[in-house]
Motif scaffolding. Structure first.
Motif, PDB file in Angstrom:
ATOM      1  N   UNK A   1       4.393  56.319  -5.097  1.00 44.98           N
ATOM      2  CA  UNK A   1       3.532  57.305  -4.395  1.00 44.98           C
ATOM      3  C   UNK A   1       3.966  58.730  -5.003  1.00 44.98           C
ATOM      4  N   UNK A   2       3.290  59.794  -4.965  1.00 50.98           N
ATOM      5  CA  UNK A   2       3.808  61.159  -5.448  1.00 50.98           C
ATOM      6  C   UNK A   2       4.837  61.352  -4.369  1.00 50.98           C
ATOM      7  N   UNK A   3       4.783  61.269  -3.193  1.00 54.44           N
ATOM      8  CA  UNK A   3       5.633  61.614  -2.129  1.00 54.44           C
ATOM      9  C   UNK A   3       7.088  61.006  -2.481  1.00 54.44           C
ATOM     10  N   UNK A   4       6.917  59.656  -2.812  1.00 52.47           N
ATOM     11  CA  UNK A   4       8.223  58.899  -2.964  1.00 52.47           C
ATOM     12  C   UNK A   4       8.854  59.391  -4.332  1.00 52.47           C
ATOM     13  N   UNK A   5       8.047  59.822  -5.225  1.00 49.27           N
ATOM     14  CA  UNK A   5       8.839  60.368  -6.454  1.00 49.27           C
ATOM     15  C   UNK A   5       9.045  61.769  -6.346  1.00 49.27           C
ATOM     16  N   UNK A   6       8.659  62.456  -5.531  1.00 53.68           N
ATOM     17  CA  UNK A   6       9.149  63.826  -5.387  1.00 53.68           C
ATOM     18  C   UNK A   6      10.312  64.049  -4.351  1.00 53.68           C
ATOM     19  N   UNK A   7      10.326  62.985  -3.484  1.00 50.40           N
ATOM     20  CA  UNK A   7      11.553  62.952  -2.726  1.00 50.40           C
ATOM     21  C   UNK A   7      12.822  62.516  -3.820  1.00 50.40           C
TER      22      UNK A   7
ATOM     23  N   UNK B   1       1.170  59.785  -8.975  1.00 56.12           N
ATOM     24  CA  UNK B   1       2.544  59.985  -9.110  1.00 56.12           C
ATOM     25  C   UNK B   1       2.866  60.289 -10.380  1.00 56.12           C
ATOM     26  N   UNK B   2       2.170  59.531 -11.596  1.00 61.54           N
ATOM     27  CA  UNK B   2       2.307  59.813 -12.853  1.00 61.54           C
ATOM     28  C   UNK B   2       2.202  61.249 -13.452  1.00 61.54           C
ATOM     29  N   UNK B   3       0.982  61.772 -12.491  1.00 60.15           N
ATOM     30  CA  UNK B   3       0.531  63.150 -13.051  1.00 60.15           C
ATOM     31  C   UNK B   3       2.005  64.281 -12.458  1.00 60.15           C
TER      32      UNK B   3
ATOM     33  N   UNK C   1     -12.044  51.136 -13.291  1.00 57.55           N
ATOM     34  CA  UNK C   1     -12.588  52.742 -13.457  1.00 57.55           C
ATOM     35  C   UNK C   1     -11.259  53.446 -13.418  1.00 57.55           C
ATOM     36  N   UNK C   2     -10.255  53.164 -12.692  1.00 54.21           N
ATOM     37  CA  UNK C   2      -9.092  54.090 -12.364  1.00 54.21           C
ATOM     38  C   UNK C   2      -8.446  54.303 -13.533  1.00 54.21           C
ATOM     39  N   UNK C   3      -7.990  55.674 -13.958  1.00 53.39           N
ATOM     40  CA  UNK C   3      -7.491  56.009 -15.088  1.00 53.39           C
ATOM     41  C   UNK C   3      -5.972  55.682 -15.080  1.00 53.39           C
ATOM     42  N   UNK C   4      -5.139  55.506 -16.168  1.00 52.65           N
ATOM     43  CA  UNK C   4      -3.933  55.244 -16.276  1.00 52.65           C
ATOM     44  C   UNK C   4      -2.876  55.809 -16.059  1.00 52.65           C
ATOM     45  N   UNK C   5      -1.975  55.634 -15.452  1.00 52.14           N
ATOM     46  CA  UNK C   5      -0.836  56.542 -15.095  1.00 52.14           C
ATOM     47  C   UNK C   5       0.049  56.566 -16.465  1.00 52.14           C
ATOM     48  N   UNK C   6       0.216  55.686 -17.242  1.00 49.51           N
ATOM     49  CA  UNK C   6       0.628  56.062 -18.456  1.00 49.51           C
ATOM     50  C   UNK C   6       0.131  57.019 -19.318  1.00 49.51           C
ATOM     51  N   UNK C   7      -1.093  57.338 -19.156  1.00 58.18           N
ATOM     52  CA  UNK C   7      -1.893  58.217 -20.133  1.00 58.18           C
ATOM     53  C   UNK C   7      -1.768  59.490 -19.389  1.00 58.18           C
ATOM     54  N   UNK C   8      -1.291  59.574 -18.102  1.00 60.62           N
ATOM     55  CA  UNK C   8      -1.000  60.782 -17.269  1.00 60.62           C
ATOM     56  C   UNK C   8       0.122  61.357 -17.968  1.00 60.62           C
ATOM     57  N   UNK C   9       1.159  60.673 -18.486  1.00 60.18           N
ATOM     58  CA  UNK C   9       2.663  61.071 -18.719  1.00 60.18           C
ATOM     59  C   UNK C   9       2.549  61.153 -20.338  1.00 60.18           C
ATOM     60  N   UNK C  10       2.084  60.352 -21.141  1.00 57.93           N
ATOM     61  CA  UNK C  10       2.190  60.476 -22.486  1.00 57.93           C
ATOM     62  C   UNK C  10       1.996  61.784 -23.189  1.00 57.93           C
TER      63      UNK C  10
END
Lengths: 276, 260
Positions: free
Chosen positions: A106-112, A155-157, A222-231
């Motif tokens: 999750x974003x929280x885990x990543x930010x921590x 989290x990718x974003x 329908x959910x967008x890709x986390x890979x595509x958020x980062x690349x």
């Protein structure tokens, strides 16, 4: 100096080639000169762009299609064009988010994790979950990917923004799939209408039929890709690294060695960590 | 400041200079939507690492996935200059002379630099393979002995071949007109039916000599003339093939003066 090998091995029938319809395809070996008849071995190896530990650029289909997979990319390199000094002995930071079976980061885990990381401008990034090990890949088969942890899109974003701000070139990770399996394998091996029994990947009839159904998309969710958020903000992303817990410190030097295929947009690579 | 030099012959879907013999695999790089989507490579496509276990006699020796990262990454390397003309053999006494001029330390990898890999080769011709300098069996034996004496097991060359296969492949295969394609063409598969252990060992005698000494080889390096001086460090990155006896690889020199 300690040198750690972080590269997923290549073997015939490896699960990374079996779980998805066409993002990847089966690893096949054909021994056409053998000990018995020729006294020597030679093998034809059928691989794919995402075999083992792949390095994937913004335009993975080059040299057949140079169109970036996302608009407005920060970098546009094929693998053979990436400057050597971006690949060899680059400073890298470890972002530790321990994640087990089925967990979606999750974003929280990543930010921590980012808060406690020693992350410096220009660093490459290792997102380490502890999931990727050679032994687990050898023994779990397709469950290594179907049950593996992954990164949620949001989290990718979050990671993408941070990497952009720090001017990081590469994200490498020991996740088997960066996208959640429920997204990447939607209505293939999981979802409302999984295909049972699971078909072989490309070029099976089912995989070819799926390309018709998806009409250019790479997965059915329908959910967008986390890979595509980062690349769009990275030079390239590598997934499916193994044994990253060999790295003892929170910083190291990274060596990325994609096989040198002229104008390739994605391919199997070797990854080494160097620690003093 | 570390200088980096690319020493790898790129895999090129339009033309590979090493696809001359039926023993080679055609490098195929196919797009999405193609039945063969992905890549087909052979054990020795392009710049390739070959282990002694490629030969039946040494099949119990280690395989590619057994190699430790410390053997492959930042490996101290002695550059051994052996300039050769096109098609010229490296003889045993040449080896002795070159070794005496090199700056060799125990455990080094050895890079034999003939200059062949720095020549620009015309696309679409066979000259890269047929005119390559090569090792005679006696030279290979001498190299193997000398390398064992300093506890090293990795030899890299900038030639297209280690042995010159002039007993069978060159006189039997290259004279066909039009010449058939390499493996997996039907003609290559048919030729390999009759190309058995005896013929293989006759053609690849120098390779066998090195394998007998326990030496791993990397062939088809390019651009080695760019390496300044007589010592460097190499990164050798083969595909990590489980139980493989060889694999295509990427090779980069990291030159940082005396640190090598």
């Amino acid at each position: 100096v300690k040198i750690h090998d972080l590269s997923m091995p290549v073997w015939e029938g490896a699960a990374y080639g079996e779980i998805l319809p066409f993002t990847n395809s089966s690893v096949r070996f054909l021994e056409y000169m053998n000990y018995e008849d020729h006294g020597i071995r030679r093998t034809l190896m059928k691989l794919d762009r995402e075999t083992a530990s792949p390095l994937i650029s913004i335009a993975p289909a080059t040299p057949f299609n140079y169109k970036p997979s996302q608009p407005n990319p920060k970098h546009e390199y094929t693998l053979s064009d990436i400057p050597l000094d971006w690949l060899v002995l680059r400073d890298a930071t470890v972002i530790d988010v321990r994640a087990g079976s089925g967990h979606e980061i999750t974003p929280d885990e990543l930010e921590a994790a980012l808060d406690v990381a020693d992350y410096r401008p220009g660093d490459d990034v290792l997102l380490r979950t502890g999931w990727g090990t050679t032994e687990r890949a050898y023994t779990m088969g397709m469950d290594y990917f179907m049950q593996g942890p992954s990164l949620r899109r949001d989290a990718g974003e979050c990671l993408s923004e941070k990497m952009d701000a720090m001017d990081s070139h590469f994200l490498v990770t020991d996740l088997g799939l960066l996208n959640p399996p429920r997204v990447q394998g939607h209505n293939w091996f999981t979802g409302d209408a999984p295909v049972v029994p699971l078909p072989k990947p490309w070029p099976s009839a089912e995989a070819r039929e799926r390309t018709v159904d998806l009409n250019g998309r790479t997965h059915a969710s329908e959910e967008p890709s986390s890979f595509q958020a980062i690349i769009p903000r990275a030079v390239a992303i590598a997934k499916c690294l193994v044994d990253c817990d060999q790295i003892q410190g929170n910083r190291f030097q990274l060596i990325i060695m994609p096989l040198l295929i002229r104008q390739a947009g994605a391919f199997t690579s070797r990854f080494f960590a160097v620690e003093d | 400041v570390t200088q980096l030099f690319e020493l790898t012959l790129p895999l090129d879907r339009e033309w590979m200079p090493d696809e001359l013999f039926p023993t080679a695999t055609h490098f195929l790089f196919a797009p999405r939507g193609h039945p063969e989507k992905g890549t087909t490579v052979g054990t020795d496509s392009g710049t390739a690492l070959l282990l002694p276990s490629q030969f039946r006699e040494f099949r119990k020796q280690r395989r590619v996935h057994d190699l430790d990262a410390s053997e492959l990454v930042l490996r101290p390397t002695a550059v051994i200059d052996l300039p050769r003309d096109p098609g010229q053999a490296i003889e045993a006494n040449d080896v002795d002379d070159a070794i005496s001029r090199a700056e060799i330390r125990r455990g080094d990898a050895w890079l034999v630099r003939t200059g062949w890999g720095s020549v620009e080769h015309e696309r679409g011709t066979d000259r890269y393979m047929l005119d390559s300098p090569f090792l005679t069996p006696a030279a290979a034996r001498r190299l193997g002995e000398a390398m064992r004496a300093v506890s090293t097991d990795l030899l890299l060359v900038d030639t297209a071949l280690i042995s010159r296969p002039d007993k069978h492949l060159i006189p039997e295969w290259t004279v066909m007109n039009p010449r058939p394609l390499c493996h997996p063409s039907e003609a290559a598969r048919a030729y390999l039916q009759g190309y058995r252990t005896r013929e293989v060992l006759a053609d690849w005698e120098a390779d066998f000599e090195l394998a007998s000494a326990g030496i791993m080889t990397v062939r088809r390096l390019v651009n080695c003339d760019a390496i300044p001086g007589r010592r460097t460090r190499l990164i050798i990155a083969p595909l990590r093939v489980v139980r493989g006896v060889g694999a295509p690889c990427r090779v980069v020199a990291c030159h940082d003066g005396d640190r090598a």
